[in-house]
Each structure stands twice: as structure tokens, then as C-alpha cells.
Scaffold this motif. Structure first.
Motif, mmCIF file in Angstrom:
data_model
loop_
_atom_site.group_PDB
_atom_site.id
_atom_site.type_symbol
_atom_site.label_atom_id
_atom_site.label_comp_id
_atom_site.label_asym_id
_atom_site.label_seq_id
_atom_site.Cartn_x
_atom_site.Cartn_y
_atom_site.Cartn_z
ATOM 1 N N ALA A 1 1.509 15.534 0.032
ATOM 2 C CA ALA A 1 2.043 15.032 1.306
ATOM 3 C C ALA A 1 0.917 14.767 2.298
ATOM 4 O O ALA A 1 0.870 13.715 2.938
ATOM 5 C CB ALA A 1 3.049 16.028 1.888
ATOM 6 N N PHE A 2 -0.028 15.729 2.429
ATOM 7 C CA PHE A 2 -1.150 15.552 3.356
ATOM 8 C C PHE A 2 -2.036 14.380 2.952
ATOM 9 O O PHE A 2 -2.411 13.550 3.774
ATOM 10 C CB PHE A 2 -2.017 16.816 3.428
ATOM 11 N N GLU A 3 -2.405 14.316 1.673
ATOM 12 C CA GLU A 3 -3.302 13.259 1.218
ATOM 13 C C GLU A 3 -2.663 11.885 1.353
ATOM 14 O O GLU A 3 -3.320 10.928 1.768
ATOM 15 C CB GLU A 3 -3.764 13.519 -0.208
ATOM 16 N N ALA A 4 -1.393 11.767 1.026
ATOM 17 C CA ALA A 4 -0.709 10.479 1.152
ATOM 18 C C ALA A 4 -0.625 10.037 2.608
ATOM 19 O O ALA A 4 -0.831 8.866 2.929
ATOM 20 C CB ALA A 4 0.682 10.562 0.537
ATOM 21 N N CYS A 5 -0.346 10.974 3.493
ATOM 22 C CA CYS A 5 -0.272 10.657 4.916
ATOM 23 C C CYS A 5 -1.635 10.170 5.415
ATOM 24 O O CYS A 5 -1.738 9.166 6.130
ATOM 25 C CB CYS A 5 0.202 11.886 5.691
ATOM 26 N N ILE B 1 0.842 -1.206 0.000
ATOM 27 C CA ILE B 1 0.000 0.000 0.000
ATOM 28 C C ILE B 1 0.876 1.255 0.000
ATOM 29 O O ILE B 1 0.512 2.267 -0.601
ATOM 30 C CB ILE B 1 -1.026 -0.013 1.155
ATOM 31 N N ALA B 2 2.032 1.197 0.643
ATOM 32 C CA ALA B 2 2.950 2.342 0.617
ATOM 33 C C ALA B 2 3.483 2.562 -0.792
ATOM 34 O O ALA B 2 3.627 3.713 -1.238
ATOM 35 C CB ALA B 2 4.086 2.137 1.607
ATOM 36 N N GLY B 3 3.759 1.489 -1.511
ATOM 37 C CA GLY B 3 4.166 1.608 -2.912
ATOM 38 C C GLY B 3 3.069 2.238 -3.749
ATOM 39 O O GLY B 3 3.341 3.068 -4.629
ATOM 40 N N ASP B 4 1.831 1.849 -3.482
ATOM 41 C CA ASP B 4 0.692 2.477 -4.167
ATOM 42 C C ASP B 4 0.645 3.973 -3.869
ATOM 43 O O ASP B 4 0.384 4.788 -4.755
ATOM 44 C CB ASP B 4 -0.625 1.831 -3.745
ATOM 45 N N ALA B 5 0.907 4.344 -2.604
ATOM 46 C CA ALA B 5 0.900 5.763 -2.218
ATOM 47 C C ALA B 5 2.013 6.531 -2.924
ATOM 48 O O ALA B 5 1.802 7.671 -3.360
ATOM 49 C CB ALA B 5 1.030 5.903 -0.705
ATOM 50 N N GLU C 1 3.250 6.038 -5.842
ATOM 51 C CA GLU C 1 2.829 6.284 -7.223
ATOM 52 C C GLU C 1 1.618 7.215 -7.298
ATOM 53 O O GLU C 1 1.619 8.180 -8.062
ATOM 54 C CB GLU C 1 2.487 4.953 -7.885
ATOM 55 N N ARG C 2 0.620 6.936 -6.507
ATOM 56 C CA ARG C 2 -0.642 7.684 -6.555
ATOM 57 C C ARG C 2 -0.458 9.173 -6.258
ATOM 58 O O ARG C 2 -1.088 10.019 -6.869
ATOM 59 C CB ARG C 2 -1.621 7.060 -5.563
ATOM 60 N N PHE D 1 8.568 7.965 2.132
ATOM 61 C CA PHE D 1 7.656 7.780 3.271
ATOM 62 C C PHE D 1 8.434 7.082 4.378
ATOM 63 O O PHE D 1 9.482 6.471 4.137
ATOM 64 C CB PHE D 1 6.428 6.946 2.876
ATOM 65 N N HIS D 2 7.914 7.166 5.569
ATOM 66 C CA HIS D 2 8.460 6.434 6.716
ATOM 67 C C HIS D 2 7.286 6.053 7.601
ATOM 68 O O HIS D 2 6.504 6.923 8.000
ATOM 69 C CB HIS D 2 9.460 7.282 7.486
ATOM 70 N N ILE D 3 7.163 4.759 7.895
ATOM 71 C CA ILE D 3 6.105 4.256 8.767
ATOM 72 C C ILE D 3 6.762 3.466 9.889
ATOM 73 O O ILE D 3 7.557 2.553 9.637
ATOM 74 C CB ILE D 3 5.131 3.337 7.997
#
Length: 149
Positions: free
Chosen positions: A102-106, A61-65, A67-68, A74-76
Motif C-alpha cells: 500500500a505504501f509503495e504503490a501510493c 500507470i494506475a493499472g501498472d500499480a 499489477e506491480r 486505488f482512488h486518485i
């Protein structure tokens, strides 16, 4: 980067490290989730995960983020094990060229972690322990991303 840890972490230190040497990044958005005491009903929150499997699911899902939303990075960081009220459970940081991405991806990543990531959550309090599931609002939050192109 995705980290599952049984140890407490400092979100401020994670943010400082994440911001280092970002000369082309225009925005960093973060989210830190804390364990709640639920007005004394919860004394401990416990999260279980399958090592390897959980990180891979989050990585997808992070990979999707990436690209999207056109992220730079990112860092989780997500806690597992026993967590006391007031302790950080999750830290999500996203780096993008502009603030909206940045906001939407977070927000996207946080919604996924709350409702779909393979974690099993148990609350313990004065009345004993109970397994918890995502709430209706959590499902509604993730559903809004499924309707967007």
C-alpha cells in the motif's frame, strides 16, 4: 477510480468513503498534496489538463500499480483550474493486502503524478505568472521506480 475536478475536496471524507466495506484489505495508504504559498511568492496555482487524455494516461500507470503491487484498489482525485495556497491539489489512496504494498504503490503513483502525468502548471504571484516544470528531485524520485523490477 480517477477523478479530475475543478472543485475543492475533503481528503478526510474521501478516505472514509474509500475505507468502507474493506473486509479483506489489510492496509490503506494515502497521500494528500497541498498548494504552497512559497512564502508569499505564489497566490494561485493553476493546473490544466486535457479531459479524457489525462485520465487515460493516469489510468495506465494506475493499472501498472495494481499489477506491480498487488493492489485491491486505488482512488486518485486531482484538482484542475485555480487552486489557492492551503487547498488540496491531489489525493491518492491505495488498498492492499499488506502495508508495504500500500505504501509503495501510493508513493509510486504520487511520484508519477508529480513528474509525468499530463498536467500543465502555472504559478501566479506578486511578480506575475510563470509555468513550472518538475524539479530535479521530482525526476530522481520517478527514476527510482524505473530501475526496480
Amino acid at each position: 477510480m480517477i477523478v479530475l475536478t475543478g472543485q475543492a475536496f475533503d481528503p478526510g471524507a474521501l478516505l472514509s468513503d474509500f475505507c468502507q466495506d474493506r473486509i479483506e484489505t489489510g492496509a490503506i495508504a494515502t497521500f494528500t498534496g497541498l498548494a504552497r504559498a512559497e512564502q508569499g511568492d505564489t497566490t494561485t496555482l493553476e493546473l490544466e489538463a486535457y479531459p479524457g487524455f489525462t485520465e487515460a494516461a493516469i489510468g495506465k500507470i494506475a493499472g501498472d500499480a495494481l499489477e506491480r503491487f498487488g493492489l485491491h484498489d486505488f482512488h486518485i482525485v486531482h484538482r484542475v483550474g485555480k487552486i489557492a495556497p492551503g487547498e488540496a491539489i491531489v489525493f491518492v489512496a491505495t488498498a492492499a493486502p499488506h502495508r508495504r504494498a500500500a505504501f509503495e504503490a501510493c508513493d509510486f503513483l504520487r511520484d508519477y503524478l508529480k513528474s509525468r502525468a499530463p498536467f500543465w502548471k502555472k504559478e501566479t504571484g506578486p511578480d506575475g505568472a510563470r509555468w513550472i516544470e518538475p524539479r530535479a528531485q521530482d525526476h530522481a524520485d520517478i527514476a527510482r521506480w524505473e530501475t526496480k523490477s
